[in-house]
Design an enzyme around this catalytic site. Structure first.
Site, PDB file in Angstrom:
ATOM      1  N   SER A 168     -16.146  63.881  26.442  1.00 35.03           N
ATOM      2  CA  SER A 168     -15.702  62.639  27.090  1.00 35.03           C
ATOM      3  C   SER A 168     -14.200  62.647  27.311  1.00 35.03           C
ATOM      4  CB  SER A 168     -16.075  61.445  26.210  1.00 35.03           C
ATOM      5  OG  SER A 168     -15.435  60.261  26.645  1.00 35.03           O
TER       6      SER A 168
ATOM      7  N   TYR B 224     -15.822  56.719  18.624  1.00 34.99           N
ATOM      8  CA  TYR B 224     -16.551  57.443  19.677  1.00 34.99           C
ATOM      9  C   TYR B 224     -15.769  58.685  20.099  1.00 34.99           C
ATOM     10  CZ  TYR B 224     -18.370  58.569  24.306  1.00 34.99           C
ATOM     11  OH  TYR B 224     -18.880  59.230  25.393  1.00 34.99           O
TER      12      TYR B 224
END
Length: 354
Positions: free
Chosen positions: A143, A168
């Protein structure tokens, strides 16, 4: 790089009912002869399960699609899948997504993003006997969040990414480190892809463009963070899938170093639009497209439904992908304009929800 022929292969796609997973599998069936796809997804209710059901129903029309409902954190299940189907290619897209959700629900991220990914690496490891058998290529989702609040833009895969600003992001950086270690230790060709703000039809409702659309349609106020001073490198789903398909077919070479031990066959690439958009401009384009398709009326008072608010914990002011490595190695650069992508999304939204 080594060419990976997908024809007649068995491919395991985790997170198959997710936004990227389902679109990837549709593309594989459209392009690749005699391909078999094993898809796994836990079908959790992090967002509207109807979307996952609809994606899955479309895939299930294919006789060479096999769906397994379950979690990649279930090591016994993942081992059974590998022993039964012996996939030659693995695309790991299963993950608990969302920056803000990770602040209130950390357990879900540790289970899926760390334990689950570890299980995938382990079965890949045990499928490889040192010869030419076993997993030919592991491709996994990382990501843009790993860049944290880096000040240097555009973000390059050569940049240091040691300062995540959310759990995350930390789990995604951990995936890259684990994959690198397993590639080094067990000679598993693996490629990590840092996705930048993926959007499009049947996307994730927790993403800004989807949430804004829901609220505007319902006459609610939308909150624009950092007082509108955020920029995002919005990347259309078809561009993401094109990038994944190209990457799958070129695996990092298995080579030995001067010490006779394997050099890690591991690469990381950005897949982004290389064109960050200001959130206020993004909202303007989205609103125009929503009016165009009739989701909201022409005389809608947008100013009355916009609220500029401070930055949220875990957010970053800008995302901006340097895609030069992707262009160099795969001859591809995402190119779908934001207006074109949002037009396709709003047309789908009207058809699906109204």
């Amino acid at each position: 790089m080594s060419c990976v022929d997908l024809k007649g292969k068995t491919i395991l796609v985790t997170g198959v009912a997710g936004f990227i997973g389902a679109n990837l599998v549709k593309r594989l069936f459209a392009d690749v002869e005699k391909v078999t796809v094993i898809g796994i997804d836990n079908m959790n209710d992090y967002y509207d399960v109807r979307l996952k059901d609809a994606r899955l129903a479309e895939l299930s029309e294919r006789p060479s699609f096999i769906f397994v409902k379950g979690s990649i954190a279930d090591k016994e299940l993942i081992t059974e899948i590998f022993e039964k189907y012996k996939p030659q290619i693995v695309v790991n897209l299963a993950a608990q997504a969302g920056v803000r959700y990770s602040i209130t629900n950390p357990d879900a991220y540790i289970e899926s993003n760390l334990i689950g990914f570890y299980n995938i690496l382990e079965v890949c490891r045990h499928s490889y006997d040192g010869g030419c058998t076993g997993v030919e290529h592991l491709v996994y989702a990382s990501s843009s969040s790993v860049y944290g609040s880096n000040k240097k833009v555009p973000y390059s895969t050569d940049d240091k990414v040691d300062n995540p600003v959310s759990l995350y992001a930390a789990t995604k950086k951990s995936n890259e480190l684990l994959a690198h270690a397993y590639s080094k230790l067990y000679n598993i060709p693996s490629t990590g892809l840092r996705f930048f703000t993926v959007y499009g039809p049947a996307g994730r409702p927790d993403m800004a463009y989807f949430g804004f659309t829901n609220k505007l349609h319902e006459g609610k106020t939308i909150q624009i963070f950092n007082y509108g001073n955020c920029k995002r490198d919005f990347t259309y789903i078809d561009d993401i899938v094109e990038g994944i398909v190209r990457v799958i077919q070129k695996a990092p070479d298995r080579e030995k170093g001067e010490d006779g031990l394997p050099l890690p066959p591991h690469k990381i690439y950005n897949i982004g639009n290389n064109s960050p958009e200001n959130l206020l401009d993004f909202v303007q384009i989205l609103s125009e497209e929503l009016v165009r398709v009739g989701v909201i009326p022409e005389d809608y008072d947008f100013e009355a439904h916009k609220e500029l608010v401070p930055m949220q914990p875990g957010d970053v002011p800008v995302t901006y992908a340097d895609t030069s490595a992707l262009e160099r190695d795969f001859g591809f650069k995402p190119s779908t304009s934001l207006r074109e992508g949002l037009r396709r999304f709003t047309e789908w939204y009207k058809e699906f929800y109204l």
